[in-house]
Design an enzyme around this catalytic site. Structure first.
Site, PDB file in Angstrom:
ATOM      1  N   ASP A  30       4.735   5.167   3.637  1.00  0.00           N
ATOM      2  CA  ASP A  30       4.396   6.592   3.680  1.00  0.00           C
ATOM      3  C   ASP A  30       5.601   7.344   4.218  1.00  0.00           C
ATOM      4  OD1 ASP A  30       2.928   9.127   3.895  1.00  0.00           O
ATOM      5  OD2 ASP A  30       1.116   7.902   3.891  1.00  0.00           O
ATOM      6  N   GLU A  39       0.850  -1.183   0.000  1.00  0.00           N
ATOM      7  CA  GLU A  39       0.000   0.000   0.000  1.00  0.00           C
ATOM      8  C   GLU A  39       0.890   1.237   0.000  1.00  0.00           C
ATOM      9  OE1 GLU A  39      -3.666   2.165   2.431  1.00  0.00           O
ATOM     10  OE2 GLU A  39      -2.905   0.226   3.110  1.00  0.00           O
ATOM     11  N   LYS A  43      -2.291  21.309 -10.495  1.00  0.00           N
ATOM     12  CA  LYS A  43      -1.804  22.294 -11.463  1.00  0.00           C
ATOM     13  C   LYS A  43      -1.134  21.587 -12.642  1.00  0.00           C
ATOM     14  CE  LYS A  43      -1.088  25.940  -8.029  1.00  0.00           C
ATOM     15  NZ  LYS A  43      -0.102  26.863  -7.390  1.00  0.00           N
ATOM     16  N   THR A  58     -13.167   5.986   3.961  1.00  0.00           N
ATOM     17  CA  THR A  58     -12.360   6.739   4.908  1.00  0.00           C
ATOM     18  C   THR A  58     -13.008   8.078   5.241  1.00  0.00           C
ATOM     19  OG1 THR A  58     -11.059   7.867   3.201  1.00  0.00           O
ATOM     20  CG2 THR A  58     -10.290   5.693   3.914  1.00  0.00           C
ATOM     21  N   ARG A  59     -12.530   8.674   6.313  1.00  0.00           N
ATOM     22  CA  ARG A  59     -13.009   9.990   6.723  1.00  0.00           C
ATOM     23  C   ARG A  59     -12.726  11.024   5.633  1.00  0.00           C
ATOM     24  NH1 ARG A  59     -10.602  11.736  12.321  1.00  0.00           N
ATOM     25  NH2 ARG A  59      -8.791  11.058  11.143  1.00  0.00           N
ATOM     26  N   PHE A  60     -11.531  10.939   5.043  1.00  0.00           N
ATOM     27  CA  PHE A  60     -11.169  11.855   3.957  1.00  0.00           C
ATOM     28  C   PHE A  60     -12.117  11.688   2.777  1.00  0.00           C
ATOM     29  CE2 PHE A  60      -8.963  12.266  -0.127  1.00  0.00           C
ATOM     30  CZ  PHE A  60      -8.537  13.577  -0.078  1.00  0.00           C
ATOM     31  N   ASP A  65      10.730   6.381   0.133  1.00  0.00           N
ATOM     32  CA  ASP A  65      10.310   6.497  -1.259  1.00  0.00           C
ATOM     33  C   ASP A  65       9.886   5.129  -1.794  1.00  0.00           C
ATOM     34  OD1 ASP A  65      10.092   6.940  -4.002  1.00  0.00           O
ATOM     35  OD2 ASP A  65      11.877   8.196  -4.111  1.00  0.00           O
ATOM     36  N   ASP A  87     -10.485  10.906  -5.850  1.00  0.00           N
ATOM     37  CA  ASP A  87     -11.684  11.730  -5.959  1.00  0.00           C
ATOM     38  C   ASP A  87     -11.424  12.946  -6.845  1.00  0.00           C
ATOM     39  OD1 ASP A  87      -9.982  13.090  -4.234  1.00  0.00           O
ATOM     40  OD2 ASP A  87     -11.622  13.937  -3.048  1.00  0.00           O
ATOM     41  N   ASP A 101      -1.625  12.144  -4.094  1.00  0.00           N
ATOM     42  CA  ASP A 101      -1.654  13.580  -4.359  1.00  0.00           C
ATOM     43  C   ASP A 101      -1.986  13.804  -5.827  1.00  0.00           C
ATOM     44  OD1 ASP A 101      -1.084  16.324  -4.743  1.00  0.00           O
ATOM     45  OD2 ASP A 101       0.393  16.294  -3.130  1.00  0.00           O
TER      46      ASP A 101
END
Length: 263
Positions: A115, A90, A169, A238-240, A142, A201, A165
């Site tokens: 992470d 993951e 832009k 998830t909460r996000f 990484d 999303d 992420d």
């Protein structure tokens, strides 16, 4: 006469650390790859945020047991690390709540969770301890170096990239993780039939993911007619994600299988 007393509030000076010295002795390294640093466009940017007392305690106590630094030196023995369980990688787990839930729901699968967010690393370690999860390992650094230098070919039974992420832009699109070069590397580490599961999303990123995955010869869409997949039951909400749904965002799941190599 009583002795005069200085009533000016005392402000504690911050503890100064040498460059590269870890914030938590025995915990994740500040720069694990060190000599493996390379001039490469990175898809991640470490965030500096406060580590709670509980997270810091988990990092110091549990990192030597369940944590590893991605230093680029040596190939990992996943069978030894996870006791022979099939292993899913993951990439980017945030605060780790969803990771811990998936580990609890599927104790027969090992999760190697990567992470660079120190509070999240500590939080996931704490969740693993409180819930008795022995099938989670937390990696710091990484993911590209991990895939390229520390994992054997065909060693993974799955890969998850949830809400990376989006780099919205246009000039930053080159920083997005899901690119043809990444998929080629991922395919080399996945067993045939293993699933790469992405979720986002951010609509433009979802479209890019679908395009590059569909075009890549090493992957096949698990959806027979192509397109996005319904959210599988094993991926927790998830909460996000809930916050995004409340804002009207559409969440897209993509599940692509590692194709069988040509003979």
């Amino acid at each position: 006469m009583s002795e005069s007393r200085n009533t000016t509030p005392h402000t504690a000076r911050p503890v100064l650390r040498a460059k590269g010295e870890p914030r938590f002795p025995g915990g994740p390294a500040a720069d694990p790859a060190g000599s493996h640093h390379e001039r490469r466009i990175r898809s991640f940017q470490p965030r500096r945020s406060r580590v709670t007392a509980g997270q810091g305690d988990a990092l110091q106590r549990l990192w030597p047991v369940w944590g590893l630094d991605i230093d680029g030196h040596g190939v990992l023995d996943l069978d030894e690390m996870f006791g022979g369980l099939p292993v899913v990688l993951e990439i980017g787990f945030g605060m780790g709540e969803a990771t811990a839930q998936m580990a609890a729901d599927d104790p027969d699968t090992g999760i190697l969770a990567v992470d660079v967010h120190t509070p999240g690393q500590g939080n996931l370690l704490g969740l693993a301890e409180r819930n008795g999860l022995t099938n989670v390992r937390v990696a710091n650094g990484d993911a590209i170096i991990l895939l390229r230098e520390m994992l054997p070919p065909r060693s993974l039974d799955g890969m998850r990239v949830y809400f990376p992420d989006p780099w919205p832009k246009k000039r930053h699109h080159k920083r997005r993780l899901i690119q043809p070069e990444f998929l080629t590397l991922a395919a080399q580490r996945l067993r045939p039939g293993a699933v790469l599961h992405c979720a986002t999303d951010w609509e433009p990123y979802a479209e890019q993911m679908l395009d590059v995955l569909t075009a890549h010869p090493d992957f096949e869409n698990s959806v027979p007619d192509g397109g996005y997949a319904p959210r599988p039951a094993f991926r927790p909400l998830t909460r996000f994600e809930g916050q995004g749904l409340d804002k009207g965002h559409n969440v897209h799941d993509l599940l692509f299988r590692r194709a069988q190599p040509e003979a």
